[in-house]
Design a protein around this motif. Structure first.
Motif, PDB file in Angstrom:
ATOM      1  N   ALA A 294     -18.004  38.229  28.766  1.00  0.00           N
ATOM      2  CA  ALA A 294     -17.145  37.052  28.889  1.00  0.00           C
ATOM      3  C   ALA A 294     -15.745  37.509  29.266  1.00  0.00           C
ATOM      4  O   ALA A 294     -14.741  36.916  28.867  1.00  0.00           O
ATOM      5  CB  ALA A 294     -17.143  36.225  27.613  1.00  0.00           C
ATOM      6  N   SER A 295     -15.694  38.624  30.023  1.00  0.00           N
ATOM      7  CA  SER A 295     -14.457  39.054  30.676  1.00  0.00           C
ATOM      8  C   SER A 295     -13.239  39.084  29.751  1.00  0.00           C
ATOM      9  O   SER A 295     -13.238  39.808  28.767  1.00  0.00           O
ATOM     10  CB  SER A 295     -14.243  38.126  31.872  1.00  0.00           C
ATOM     11  N   HIS A 296     -12.246  38.248  30.062  1.00  0.00           N
ATOM     12  CA  HIS A 296     -10.982  38.261  29.311  1.00  0.00           C
ATOM     13  C   HIS A 296     -11.022  37.317  28.111  1.00  0.00           C
ATOM     14  O   HIS A 296     -10.028  37.208  27.395  1.00  0.00           O
ATOM     15  CB  HIS A 296      -9.859  37.829  30.247  1.00  0.00           C
ATOM     16  N   ASN A 297     -12.122  36.626  27.911  1.00  0.00           N
ATOM     17  CA  ASN A 297     -12.199  35.645  26.812  1.00  0.00           C
ATOM     18  C   ASN A 297     -12.280  36.354  25.456  1.00  0.00           C
ATOM     19  O   ASN A 297     -12.567  37.544  25.396  1.00  0.00           O
ATOM     20  CB  ASN A 297     -13.403  34.718  27.020  1.00  0.00           C
TER      21      ASN A 297
ATOM     22  N   LEU B 221      -5.885  46.339  32.308  1.00  0.00           N
ATOM     23  CA  LEU B 221      -7.209  45.900  32.762  1.00  0.00           C
ATOM     24  C   LEU B 221      -7.639  44.720  31.891  1.00  0.00           C
ATOM     25  O   LEU B 221      -7.098  44.545  30.801  1.00  0.00           O
ATOM     26  CB  LEU B 221      -8.247  47.019  32.579  1.00  0.00           C
ATOM     27  N   ASP B 222      -8.640  43.970  32.307  1.00  0.00           N
ATOM     28  CA  ASP B 222      -9.172  42.961  31.383  1.00  0.00           C
ATOM     29  C   ASP B 222     -10.412  43.534  30.689  1.00  0.00           C
ATOM     30  O   ASP B 222     -10.795  44.687  30.921  1.00  0.00           O
ATOM     31  CB  ASP B 222      -9.454  41.625  32.087  1.00  0.00           C
ATOM     32  N   GLY B 223     -11.021  42.740  29.816  1.00  0.00           N
ATOM     33  CA  GLY B 223     -12.070  43.239  28.931  1.00  0.00           C
ATOM     34  C   GLY B 223     -13.273  43.840  29.626  1.00  0.00           C
ATOM     35  O   GLY B 223     -13.946  44.709  29.065  1.00  0.00           O
ATOM     36  N   ASP B 224     -13.593  43.379  30.845  1.00  0.00           N
ATOM     37  CA  ASP B 224     -14.745  43.952  31.554  1.00  0.00           C
ATOM     38  C   ASP B 224     -14.300  44.722  32.801  1.00  0.00           C
ATOM     39  O   ASP B 224     -15.121  45.088  33.649  1.00  0.00           O
ATOM     40  CB  ASP B 224     -15.782  42.880  31.905  1.00  0.00           C
ATOM     41  N   ALA B 225     -12.980  44.926  32.903  1.00  0.00           N
ATOM     42  CA  ALA B 225     -12.389  45.811  33.922  1.00  0.00           C
ATOM     43  C   ALA B 225     -12.639  45.378  35.362  1.00  0.00           C
ATOM     44  O   ALA B 225     -12.803  46.205  36.254  1.00  0.00           O
ATOM     45  CB  ALA B 225     -12.850  47.260  33.726  1.00  0.00           C
ATOM     46  N   ASP B 226     -12.642  44.055  35.585  1.00  0.00           N
ATOM     47  CA  ASP B 226     -12.645  43.630  36.988  1.00  0.00           C
ATOM     48  C   ASP B 226     -11.308  43.028  37.393  1.00  0.00           C
ATOM     49  O   ASP B 226     -11.157  42.536  38.505  1.00  0.00           O
ATOM     50  CB  ASP B 226     -13.819  42.690  37.309  1.00  0.00           C
ATOM     51  N   ARG B 227     -10.339  43.053  36.473  1.00  0.00           N
ATOM     52  CA  ARG B 227      -8.999  42.581  36.832  1.00  0.00           C
ATOM     53  C   ARG B 227      -7.988  43.683  36.558  1.00  0.00           C
ATOM     54  O   ARG B 227      -8.125  44.426  35.583  1.00  0.00           O
ATOM     55  CB  ARG B 227      -8.590  41.406  35.959  1.00  0.00           C
ATOM     56  N   LEU B 228      -6.960  43.707  37.375  1.00  0.00           N
ATOM     57  CA  LEU B 228      -5.923  44.724  37.276  1.00  0.00           C
ATOM     58  C   LEU B 228      -4.562  44.109  37.558  1.00  0.00           C
ATOM     59  O   LEU B 228      -4.401  43.400  38.551  1.00  0.00           O
ATOM     60  CB  LEU B 228      -6.203  45.811  38.329  1.00  0.00           C
TER      61      LEU B 228
END
Ligand SMILES: CC(=O)N[C@H]1[C@@H](OP(=O)(O)O)O[C@H](CO)[C@@H](O)[C@@H]1O
Ligand SMILES: [Mg+2]
Length: 562
Positions: free
Chosen positions: A73-76, A291-298
């Motif tokens: 859940a990415s950044h959630n 980074l976000d929790g699943d490292a697809d954002r920077l």
């Protein structure tokens, strides 16, 4: 014939069986949103199991090509979880299958689920029945519900005859997308292959730095906020092999360092514009990334003063701008007629943004003469659009983005590099080699914070730019984002890449009226695809004005939609 009938019976039995093992809790309704299904992790098992069924069907439909499932859940917040499906090219699942995905996730009972699958299989001509194989690669992030949901996905996949599930372990989201893409290209697709590609292409980029450029060298020290997620863990594994960089990982996900995405991570830093947990006055003036929790954002940031925790932010728009400048520069060198070797590399370069892109970034990019286009929010839209170009660069302001190169462009680049290789000292050759290395370094399947970070670092070194130089490329217009809780967010319908509301029609009139009161005012609203809220975004020439515009529009949304 009898054998076929037996298989058919077995297939039906398996589907009924798995559906009865994961009953849908009453009142649960899943929709395949901006990035798949997301909810409280404890309620997700039925949706994840059904995503397993779906992924296996998708692989069957696509001639047994490998398909991916990512559980994240990415950044959630840490209690949430989610699931999304990656197509064989490593991108998001084709949107045409989303209605079926939602219907499957919401099938009220085993019989309904079976009928739905049988009908869909018939309509789509999917060879169900055990004569064909399906392959599904699975990855998950570090969330506590991850293992339990992985099991649900495995059971869903195994309910389809001929389907094989391959658990790739705890990964960043982009690693799994990369693995799916690589596997289908016949390239080795393990985690160590991924790391090798990153490390080698980064080294290659550094070897190709111009030797004679003046200016200061970039400081080697880089502090990375890992959001207490999987990205920091992976970065720790490879950082010693990244020559020319001295990386310190904070919020690395180690026991006791903090909670996933809590007061840290790219989403927090980008939205709050303050330092993440674990950073302090001693870090003033040091280049930092988050980074976000699943490292697809920077995103990047730097503290400019020790007296408060505010940061200078470099968001996705500025990362995009840096990539665009670099790529354009290499193309210009290659295509400059003054070169000794008369070779050219025609390339259509496209920039893709969403309405959340800061207006100043769009103006900057257009000012460079670049073609800038807009899509709705969500990587599935941006990525698809970027594929229409020889080189497509896309980013969401929140730091999710990448660069994609067409097959045709890469093969032209390869042949040009070969033609030029006898002139190894030539600037054209070096520019071509830099582009080649960039195609290897950047994750072309999906936005990837680790590969993006290495490309940023290589380009900053190439340009001999400090964080400050980069940050000052243009000044962001002050902006404000608000969330409004309404009864039914789907009652808002948008158009023009989400910049206008078409329903309720009175809302757009009110937004226009408010916006007209502000210098450089821009405002739009849209229902979130990942949270049960309506998002309001406003921009204006001062922060006070941006805040006030967002607030007044949020008020109208509340009043109209309750
Ligand atoms: C304003 C914003 O940041 N929206 C995010 C968020 O989508 P929403 O549909 O806005 O909830 O999550 C998406 C998935 O991570 C991401 O792609 C998108 O950019
Ligand atoms: Mg993410």
């Amino acid at each position: 014939m009898a054998a076929d009938q037996e298989q058919e019976q077995e297939q039906r039995r398996r589907l009924l069986d798995v559906a009865s093992r994961f009953p849908l809790p009453t009142g649960c309704r899943f929709s395949y949103g901006t990035a798949g299904f997301r909810a409280d992790g404890a309620t997700m098992a039925p949706a994840v199991c059904r995503a397993g069924i779906l992924a296996a069907l998708r692989s069957l439909k696509l001639a047994s090509a490998a398909v991916g499932i990512v559980i994240t859940a990415s950044h959630n917040p840490i209690g949430d979880n989610g699931v999304k499906i990656a197509d064989p090219d490593g991108g998001m699942m084709d949107q045409q299958w989303e209605p079926f995905a939602a219907a499957l996730a919401n099938a009220p009972d085993p019989d309904a689920l079976l009928q739905l699958v049988l009908q869909f299989v018939k309509d789509e001509g999917i060879p169900l029945g055990g004569h064909h194989t399906a392959q599904v690669l699975l990855g998950r992030d570090t969330r506590p519900t991850g293992e339990y949901l992985l099991d649900a996905a495995l059971q869903g996949i195994n309910a389809i005859l001929g389907a094989q599930a391959i658990d790739m372990g705890i990964l960043t989201t982009p690693q799994l997308h990369w693995m799916v893409r690589s596997k289908n290209k016949g390239i080795k697709a393990s985690e160590s292959d991924y790391f090798t590609q990153l490390i080698n292409s980064f080294r290659r980029m550094l070897e190709l730095l111009p030797k004679d450029k003046g200016g200061d060298e970039l400081a080697k020290k880089l502090i990375v906020d890992g959001a207490n997620g999987i990205g920091g863990v992976k970065l720790e594994q490879i950082k010693a092999e990244l020559s020319g960089l001295d990386i310190i990982v904070r919020n690395s996900g180690k026991e006791g360092e903090g909670i996933l995405n809590h007061l840290c991570g790219a989403d927090f830093v980008q939205k709050e514009r303050v330092t993440p947990h674990g950073f302090g006055p001693e870090d003033v003036g040091v280049r930092c990334a988050s980074l976000d929790g699943d490292a697809d954002r920077l995103v990047y940031f730097q503290m400019s003063s020790s007296s408060d925790n505010k940061v200078d932010l470099v968001d996705g728009d500025k990362i995009l701008s840096l990539f665009a400048l670099f790529i354009r520069e290499q193309l210009d060198v290659i295509n400059n007629n003054g070169n000794q070797v008369d070779k050219s590399l025609p390339a259509r370069l496209g920039i893709v943004q969403t309405a959340y892109a800061n207006g100043a970034s769009t103006q900057f990019l257009k000012g460079l003469g670049l073609e800038v286009v807009f899509t709705p929010t969500g990587v599935k839209y941006l990525h698809k659009k970027a594929l229409e170009y020889d080189i497509g660069i896309y980013f969401e302001a929140n730091g999710h983005g990448t660069v994609v190169f067409s097959e045709d462009f890469i093969s032209q680049l390869e042949s040009l590099s070969n033609d030029l290789s006898s002139q190894a000292a030539n600037s054209q050759y070096h520019a071509a080699m830099r582009l080649m290395a960039a195609t290897q370094l950047i994750n072309q399947a999906v936005g990837d914070a680790l590969s993006g970070l290495l490309l940023v670092e290589a380009i900053l070194q190439y340009k001999r730019w400090s964080f400050q130089n980069w940050c000052e490329l243009y000044s962001d217009l002050p902006s404000r984002q608000l969330k409004v809780k309404v009864v039914d967010r789907s009652s808002i319908v948008t158009t023009d890449a989400e910049t206008k509301v078409s329903q309720p029609s009175s809302l757009q009139e009110l937004i226009d009226k408010e916006t007209a009161n502000y210098t450089q005012g821009r405002c739009f609203v849209r229902p979130s695809g990942t949270e049960d809220v309506v998002r309001v975004y406003a921009e204006a020439s001062t922060q006070v004005e941006a805040d006030s515009l967002a607030k007044s529009v949020a008020h109208h949304v509340e009043r109209l939609l309750g």
